[in-house]
Design a protein around this motif. Structure first.
Motif, short mmCIF file in Angstrom:
data_model
loop_
_atom_site.label_atom_id
_atom_site.label_comp_id
_atom_site.label_asym_id
_atom_site.label_seq_id
_atom_site.Cartn_x
_atom_site.Cartn_y
_atom_site.Cartn_z
N ALA A 1 -5.86 -35.26 -43.96
CA ALA A 1 -5.39 -35.76 -45.25
C ALA A 1 -4.14 -35.00 -45.68
N THR A 2 -3.10 -35.72 -46.07
CA THR A 2 -1.86 -35.08 -46.49
C THR A 2 -2.03 -34.30 -47.80
N ALA A 3 -3.14 -34.56 -48.50
CA ALA A 3 -3.37 -33.85 -49.76
C ALA A 3 -3.79 -32.41 -49.55
N ASP A 4 -4.24 -32.06 -48.34
CA ASP A 4 -4.64 -30.68 -48.07
C ASP A 4 -3.41 -29.78 -48.11
N PRO A 5 -3.39 -28.80 -48.99
CA PRO A 5 -2.20 -27.95 -49.08
C PRO A 5 -2.04 -26.98 -47.92
N VAL A 6 -3.15 -26.64 -47.26
CA VAL A 6 -3.07 -25.66 -46.18
C VAL A 6 -4.07 -26.01 -45.09
N SER A 7 -3.68 -25.78 -43.85
CA SER A 7 -4.56 -25.96 -42.70
C SER A 7 -4.70 -24.63 -41.98
N LEU A 8 -5.86 -24.43 -41.34
CA LEU A 8 -6.11 -23.19 -40.62
C LEU A 8 -6.34 -23.47 -39.14
N LEU A 9 -5.80 -22.58 -38.30
CA LEU A 9 -6.04 -22.61 -36.85
C LEU A 9 -6.68 -21.29 -36.47
N ILE A 10 -7.89 -21.36 -35.92
CA ILE A 10 -8.64 -20.16 -35.54
C ILE A 10 -8.65 -20.05 -34.02
N GLY A 11 -8.51 -18.82 -33.51
CA GLY A 11 -8.54 -18.64 -32.07
C GLY A 11 -9.02 -17.26 -31.68
N PRO A 12 -9.70 -17.14 -30.54
CA PRO A 12 -10.15 -15.83 -30.06
C PRO A 12 -8.98 -15.00 -29.55
N PRO A 13 -9.16 -13.70 -29.35
CA PRO A 13 -8.09 -12.85 -28.85
C PRO A 13 -7.53 -13.36 -27.52
N ARG A 14 -6.21 -13.30 -27.38
CA ARG A 14 -5.49 -13.64 -26.15
C ARG A 14 -5.53 -15.12 -25.81
N SER A 15 -5.98 -15.96 -26.73
CA SER A 15 -6.08 -17.38 -26.43
C SER A 15 -4.76 -18.11 -26.58
N GLY A 16 -3.75 -17.48 -27.20
CA GLY A 16 -2.45 -18.11 -27.34
C GLY A 16 -2.24 -18.86 -28.63
N TYR A 17 -3.16 -18.74 -29.60
CA TYR A 17 -3.00 -19.52 -30.83
C TYR A 17 -1.75 -19.10 -31.60
N VAL A 18 -1.37 -17.82 -31.54
CA VAL A 18 -0.15 -17.38 -32.23
C VAL A 18 1.08 -17.99 -31.56
N GLU A 19 1.08 -18.04 -30.24
CA GLU A 19 2.20 -18.64 -29.51
C GLU A 19 2.31 -20.14 -29.81
N VAL A 20 1.16 -20.82 -29.93
CA VAL A 20 1.18 -22.23 -30.30
C VAL A 20 1.79 -22.40 -31.68
N LEU A 21 1.39 -21.56 -32.61
CA LEU A 21 1.91 -21.64 -33.97
C LEU A 21 3.40 -21.32 -34.01
N ARG A 22 3.82 -20.34 -33.21
CA ARG A 22 5.25 -20.00 -33.17
C ARG A 22 6.07 -21.19 -32.68
N CYS A 23 5.58 -21.83 -31.63
CA CYS A 23 6.26 -23.01 -31.09
C CYS A 23 6.30 -24.13 -32.12
N TRP A 24 5.15 -24.35 -32.77
CA TRP A 24 5.08 -25.40 -33.80
C TRP A 24 6.04 -25.12 -34.95
N ALA A 25 6.09 -23.87 -35.41
CA ALA A 25 6.94 -23.51 -36.54
C ALA A 25 8.41 -23.70 -36.21
N THR A 26 8.80 -23.36 -34.99
CA THR A 26 10.19 -23.52 -34.58
C THR A 26 10.59 -24.99 -34.59
N ARG A 27 9.71 -25.84 -34.10
CA ARG A 27 10.02 -27.26 -34.03
C ARG A 27 10.00 -27.92 -35.40
N GLN A 28 9.14 -27.42 -36.30
CA GLN A 28 9.02 -28.02 -37.62
C GLN A 28 9.95 -27.37 -38.65
N GLY A 29 10.61 -26.28 -38.26
CA GLY A 29 11.46 -25.59 -39.22
C GLY A 29 10.67 -24.90 -40.30
#
Length: 408
Positions: A99-127
């Motif tokens: 839903a676009t009404a959600d002001p914030v979304s969360l991504l949870i990941g275990p250590p070394r799973s790459g979730y920070v790298e995924v977010l970094r890539c997403w942030a770069t593409r989305q500005g």
């Protein structure tokens, strides 16, 4: 581009898209351990505990002593950095479905799973605006100045490491509680928050929760690991190459023009032991890769080929390294140190003393003991963290002692 090449490229892109899947945390499904592999692992443990006559053991096809580790350059060509673009695409599709009404979304990941790298890539593409976590002293002072400096424009933001916004300390929770309260109420605008699974396991009991379940990268089974590893080799043009078990000589998977390999019981066991954590499995797998030593004429040892391998190079997969010896009955102080490191995704040694009911010399002694066993290591920044080799053993120990665990 020929039609055949176009079709192949299309199939590769489709495979990348299906490799990464975002699901609500309750839908995270751990891979199953193959029965045969589990039995072999138990038998190996019994042999280590009680001993076994050497003449009863099967002679390996390639003895560990006759192989050498691969240089970093060769490792990078075989299992280099993961391309997180397809995972970032999957994240964006999941966010679009919410839903676009959600002001914030969360991504949870275990250590070394790459979730920070995924977010970094997403942030770069989305500005999206990247939000750095507060300093530790700001956390203990409720972080009012840090929160006051939050961007006020309409630009989407990303806070990739919520685990670095709190401390398990009487004064260490006020900031993260206020942060989540403002974010979930929409007072910080639209954004995405990333959080380590161990931190989230604790924060969900002591801080405001989103109404919708956080997202997570779905666990990798053996088939997905095979596809990931195959893609990494192919992306760097390292083929044709065949990965063979050094003990049995059996083919694990291959990368060449004719045989793309596939999931095997060995990779399924790796996936199960790493609990579906693709990033952790990649690190553990890299540590097992070996090659023949160089020949007298200087030929590359990793080009040695058993009969029937044609022009493909052979990489030998050594037996899994023995996990660090962490018995379930070790003292609670050691378990407390491990738990703190996992909950905060690494900490400076000096800060550990402030968070734990232990004197400084005991914390230092425990860290050095764990480091000697290969369970923890220290980065150049002075942060201590649980190693890839020690993660499974550390988790098993904390489970045996009844500590709060993550869900991954």
């Amino acid at each position: 581009m020929t039609k055949q090449n176009a079709d192949t490229r299309g199939q590769d892109e489709e495979a990348e898209q299906t490799l990464w899947e975002l699901v609500p945390v309750p839908e995270y499904r751990l891979p199953q351990t193959p029965v045969a592999s589990a039995a072999r692992a138990r038998w190996a443990l019994l042999k280590r505990l009680f001993g076994k006559r050497h003449d009863d053991d099967q002679t390996p096809v390639r003895a560990e002593a006759d192989l050498r580790g691969l240089p970093e350059k060769r490792l990078q060509s075989l299992l280099g950095a993961v391309d997180w673009e397809p995972a970032a695409d999957a994240l964006q599709r999941s966010l679009d479905d919410r839903a676009t009404a959600d002001p914030v979304s969360l991504l949870i990941g275990p250590p070394r799973s790459g979730y920070v790298e995924v977010l970094r890539c997403w942030a770069t593409r989305q500005g999206a605006r990247w939000i750095e976590p507060p300093a530790y002293h700001d956390i203990l002072e409720a972080g009012e100045a840090w929160l006051a400096g939050w961007p006020s424009d309409a630009r989407c933001w990303l806070l990739p490491r919520l685990e670095h916004c709190w401390l398990r300390h009487p004064a260490g929770l006020a900031l993260v509680r206020e942060l989540l309260d403002r974010a979930l109420a929409g007072r910080l605008g639209h954004g995405v928050i990333g959080c380590d699974s161990w931190a989230w396991a604790y924060l969900r009991y002591v801080a405001p929760l989103p109404g919708r379940s956080p997202l997570a990268l779905q666990a990798f089974d053996g088939e997905r690991l095979a596809a990931l590893f195959h893609g990494l080799v192919a992306a760097h043009g390292a083929g044709p190459v065949r990965f063979r078990n050094a003990e049995s000589g059996k083919l694990v998977f291959a990368v060449d023009g004719d045989d793309e390999g596939g999931g095997t019981a060995e990779l399924q066991y790796l996936a199960a032991r790493c609990r579906g954590n693709a990033g952790l499995a990649r690190e553990v797998w890299r540590a097992r890769l070996r090659a023949e030593p160089e020949t007298d004429d200087g030929a590359a040892g990793d080009d040695a080929k058993p009969a029937g391998d044609d022009d493909a190079a052979t990489i030998w997969v050594a037996a899994p390294a023995e996990e660090p010896p962490l018995a379930a009955d070790v003292d609670e102080e050691l378990a407390l140190v491990l738990h703190a490191l996992l909950q905060h995704n690494g900490l400076p040694g000096a800060l550990l003393t402030e968070l734990l009911p232990l004197p400084k010399f005991r914390v230092q002694a425990i860290l050095h003991r764990l480091a000697g066993a290969g369970v923890v290591a220290s980065a150049e920044s002075g942060h201590w963290y649980v190693t890839a080799a020690g993660y499974a053993a550390a988790r098993d120990l904390l489970k045996a002692q009844g500590f709060l665990l993550d869900d991954f």
